[in-house]
Design a protein around this motif. Structure first.
Motif, PDB file in Angstrom:
ATOM      1  N   ARG A 399     108.406 -25.392  91.196  1.00  0.00           N
ATOM      2  CA  ARG A 399     108.704 -26.756  91.657  1.00  0.00           C
ATOM      3  C   ARG A 399     108.790 -26.802  93.176  1.00  0.00           C
ATOM      4  O   ARG A 399     108.290 -27.750  93.805  1.00  0.00           O
ATOM      5  N   GLU A 402     105.361 -26.843  94.365  1.00  0.00           N
ATOM      6  CA  GLU A 402     104.519 -27.833  93.671  1.00  0.00           C
ATOM      7  C   GLU A 402     103.279 -27.167  93.079  1.00  0.00           C
ATOM      8  O   GLU A 402     102.160 -27.673  93.173  1.00  0.00           O
ATOM      9  N   ILE A 437     107.087 -30.467  82.868  1.00  0.00           N
ATOM     10  CA  ILE A 437     107.140 -31.909  83.120  1.00  0.00           C
ATOM     11  C   ILE A 437     108.526 -32.327  83.580  1.00  0.00           C
ATOM     12  O   ILE A 437     108.681 -33.130  84.511  1.00  0.00           O
ATOM     13  N   ASP A 438     109.563 -31.770  82.954  1.00  0.00           N
ATOM     14  CA  ASP A 438     110.924 -32.102  83.368  1.00  0.00           C
ATOM     15  C   ASP A 438     111.196 -31.666  84.797  1.00  0.00           C
ATOM     16  O   ASP A 438     112.055 -32.252  85.476  1.00  0.00           O
ATOM     17  N   ALA A 439     110.491 -30.647  85.266  1.00  0.00           N
ATOM     18  CA  ALA A 439     110.654 -30.179  86.653  1.00  0.00           C
ATOM     19  C   ALA A 439     109.828 -30.995  87.641  1.00  0.00           C
ATOM     20  O   ALA A 439     109.860 -30.726  88.846  1.00  0.00           O
ATOM     21  N   GLY A 440     109.088 -31.975  87.141  1.00  0.00           N
ATOM     22  CA  GLY A 440     108.271 -32.804  88.030  1.00  0.00           C
ATOM     23  C   GLY A 440     106.890 -32.252  88.298  1.00  0.00           C
ATOM     24  O   GLY A 440     106.179 -32.753  89.184  1.00  0.00           O
ATOM     25  N   LEU A 441     106.476 -31.232  87.541  1.00  0.00           N
ATOM     26  CA  LEU A 441     105.140 -30.666  87.699  1.00  0.00           C
ATOM     27  C   LEU A 441     104.141 -31.425  86.826  1.00  0.00           C
ATOM     28  O   LEU A 441     104.523 -32.212  85.964  1.00  0.00           O
ATOM     29  N   ARG A 442     102.855 -31.169  87.065  1.00  0.00           N
ATOM     30  CA  ARG A 442     101.798 -31.880  86.333  1.00  0.00           C
ATOM     31  C   ARG A 442     100.886 -30.873  85.627  1.00  0.00           C
ATOM     32  O   ARG A 442      99.787 -30.571  86.097  1.00  0.00           O
ATOM     33  N   GLU A 484     102.821 -38.263  77.134  1.00  0.00           N
ATOM     34  CA  GLU A 484     102.814 -37.154  78.093  1.00  0.00           C
ATOM     35  C   GLU A 484     101.620 -36.245  77.845  1.00  0.00           C
ATOM     36  O   GLU A 484     100.970 -35.786  78.797  1.00  0.00           O
ATOM     37  N   SER A 488      98.398 -35.320  80.274  1.00  0.00           N
ATOM     38  CA  SER A 488      97.980 -33.939  80.524  1.00  0.00           C
ATOM     39  C   SER A 488      96.484 -33.769  80.292  1.00  0.00           C
ATOM     40  O   SER A 488      95.791 -33.082  81.061  1.00  0.00           O
ATOM     41  N   TYR A 492      96.316 -35.288  84.573  1.00  0.00           N
ATOM     42  CA  TYR A 492      96.761 -34.041  85.193  1.00  0.00           C
ATOM     43  C   TYR A 492      95.595 -33.079  85.417  1.00  0.00           C
ATOM     44  O   TYR A 492      95.586 -32.301  86.380  1.00  0.00           O
ATOM     45  N   TYR A 495      94.068 -34.171  88.636  1.00  0.00           N
ATOM     46  CA  TYR A 495      94.899 -33.755  89.772  1.00  0.00           C
ATOM     47  C   TYR A 495      94.690 -32.284  90.106  1.00  0.00           C
ATOM     48  O   TYR A 495      94.662 -31.895  91.283  1.00  0.00           O
TER      49      TYR A 495
END
Length: 547
Positions: A399, A402, A437-442, A484, A488, A492, A495
């Protein structure tokens, strides 16, 4: 002053719907249930397309009003539509070469496999190699052995590659050619498996498999590489996949992609991770991440820090269940990973490193952290390919950087037969979509084809249910929602290749890539998803697959 019609269309596509009347669509799709993956407009009934891009997205009446004299109209008859799916890590080029040259061994019977190899040997010149692929030891009653291969093909060297790509099964003739004997020392990063008496079983892993492959003559032509890409393009289009990250490409593979594009045989957009062995050639040629076009483009530099999950060579923190004193294979030293990464980083490449186990992930995170301190980049998008077994501490470090983790999307279901080697506690930290995902990653979705099928419906099922084929749930805590999972599979993935402004959602200005499904996964139970077929696949406004 140098503007093309494409430039004008792309500009118009970014304007409000009422201003689009100046541009005439080439194609309008209407009467559909379109999941756009655009949070500002999640659902639509129709899209207008011109010059390979979406012009307008909205209600059927409004979009149809844009039709001109030459606009084609297609009634979707209420079908569910998604943006073109994205396989963020796969090996379709290598899989295509294997399909052209090797014996398919994706069978559940050892007798069937050996019979197929025996038949190929009968058509192979004296001394020629007999090669198999797609073998999966988790799906046969027992493991294929050297003795099986000796009995089936005694007079030719044989190698059967596991579908995961990190291990193979060879006969005595092949071992003789490599010079492998009982009592020998394993090569660094490799393993010649032995039985309880110290005799070689015929199973070879990672660098030991590379030693076998090095003895096989390269009989591939330039056209073979094009044909390989063309062959697997058909498979991918049939699953609605319009974008792929080719996860380990050579100059020959890149040429194959370019040739297939030029002949019209390439039906997906490819982002090529380039093998680190050729790094100096790329730097000398002045190419780096982003070189190319919207169909064939150079991605990151690919390295390996450890082995495979399905083949039990990932470098773990603790031993495998039932395999005492064995924690997998360390492929890249800290020094080699750093030096290669530093060279590629300074030359303008994205970094993409294969790391499955905690030890391998910790090692490459350390390299990435050091590079970002020494040579900071505003938007590095470091990738960790697979990134399978994690800890909260590793996720926190990811995280902070990133990092983009690229997990196996379908493994819980497709390779559930080997998860007992990892145990219940460890599987709660594997394929960790919820944690990422909970950590804000993609985290994008990937098949690692040929390691598992390139099937977005399999990905959707596995990510949201975590069920294996017997119904057992592995790591329930890592389940994610359907929405979600769809992000993905689409956004994602875009990205991960710096393409979020070009694809991943259906909205004006983006590339006109989409998949039309025969059934709606949003309207039927999860148990039916694996049977859902794709009716049509659109790439750049043109149909590349129709069932």
């Amino acid at each position: 002053m140098g503007y093309t019609r494409r430039d004008i269309v792309k500009t118009l596509a970014a304007l409000p719907l009422v201003q689009l009347e100046r541009a005439q669509p080439d194609l309008i799709l209407y009467n559909g249930r379109i999941a756009t993956m655009n949070p500002a407009q999640p659902e639509a009934a129709a899209v207008a397309i011109a010059e390979g891009r979406f012009l307008a997205v909205g209600a059927g009446k409004e979009v149809l009003a844009l039709a001109g004299k030459h606009t084609r109209r297609v009634d979707l008859a209420g079908a569910r539509v998604f943006p073109g799916f994205n396989d963020a890590h796969a090996h379709p080029w290598a899989g295509g070469l294997e399909a052209l040259k090797y014996v398919a061994c994706d069978k559940t019977s050892i007798d069937e496999i050996t019979a197929a190899l025996h038949a190929r040997a009968a058509d192979t010149p004296p001394g020629g190699w007999v090669r198999g692929y797609l073998y999966d030891d988790g799906k046969t009653p027992r493991v294929l052995t050297r003795a099986d291969l000796d009995a089936a093909v005694p007079d030719h060297p044989v190698v059967v590659r596991h579908r995961g790509g990190h291990t193979g099964y060879v006969n005595s003739r092949a071992l003789e050619i490599v010079g492998a004997k009982a009592g020998m020392t394993d090569p660094p990063g490799g393993r010649f498996e032995r039985d309880a008496g110290g005799e070689l079983t015929g199973r070879v892993a990672d660098k030991a498999l590379d030693a076998v492959a090095a003895k096989i003559p390269d009989d591939l032509t330039r056209d073979d590489h094009r044909r390989a890409v063309a062959l697997i393009s058909k498979l991918y289009s049939s699953h609605g996949i319009t974008s792929v990250c080719e996860a380990d490409t050579s100059p020959d593979g890149l040429q194959g992609y370019q040739d297939a594009r030029d002949t019209g045989d390439l039906t997906y957009r490819v982002y090529c991770l380039m093998g680190v062995d050729y790094l100096d050639r790329y730097i000398a040629a002045g190419v780096h991440t982003g070189f190319g076009d919207s169909v064939v483009r150079i991605g990151g530099i690919k390295q390996y820090a450890d082995g495979s999950i399905s083949e039990r060579t990932a470098w773990l923190a603790e031993p495998y269940v039932g395999i005492p004193d064995y924690t997998g294979v360390e492929l890249g030293t800290r020094e080699s990973l750093y030096e290669n990464s530093r060279k590629a980083w300074r030359a303008g490449f994205q970094l993409a490193t294969h790391a499955n186990g905690e030890r391998a992930i910790d090692r490459i995170l350390g390299v990435y952290e050091e590079l970002q301190r020494e040579f900071p980049r505003r938007d590095p998008r470091f990738r960790i390919e697979h990134c399978t077994v994690v800890t909260p501490e590793l996720v926190a470090r990811m995280r902070a950087l990133e990092v983009i983790p690229v997990p196996f999307a379908g493994y819980v279901n497709f390779h559930g037969d080997v998860l007992h080697f990892y145990g219940e506690e460890r599987t709660r930290r594997m394929f960790a979509y919820r944690s990422f995902i909970d950590a804000g990653l993609r985290p994008p979705s990937s098949s690692d084809y040929t390691a598992s099928p390139p099937s977005p419906m399999l990905w959707l099922y596995s990510e949201t249910t975590r069920r294996d084929p017997t119904g057992q749930v592995w790591g329930e805590n890592q389940r994610i929602t359907v929405q979600e999972a769809l992000r993905s599979i689409t956004l994602y993935g875009a990205y991960a290749s710096f393409d979020e402004h070009e694809k991943g959602s259906i909205e004006p200005g983006k590339l006109a890539d989409l998949a039309v499904l025969a059934q709606d996964p949003l309207a039927v139970p999860a148990e039916q998803w694996l049977d859902i077929k794709v009716e049509r696949t659109l790439l750049g406004g043109k149909w590349v697959y129709e069932s």
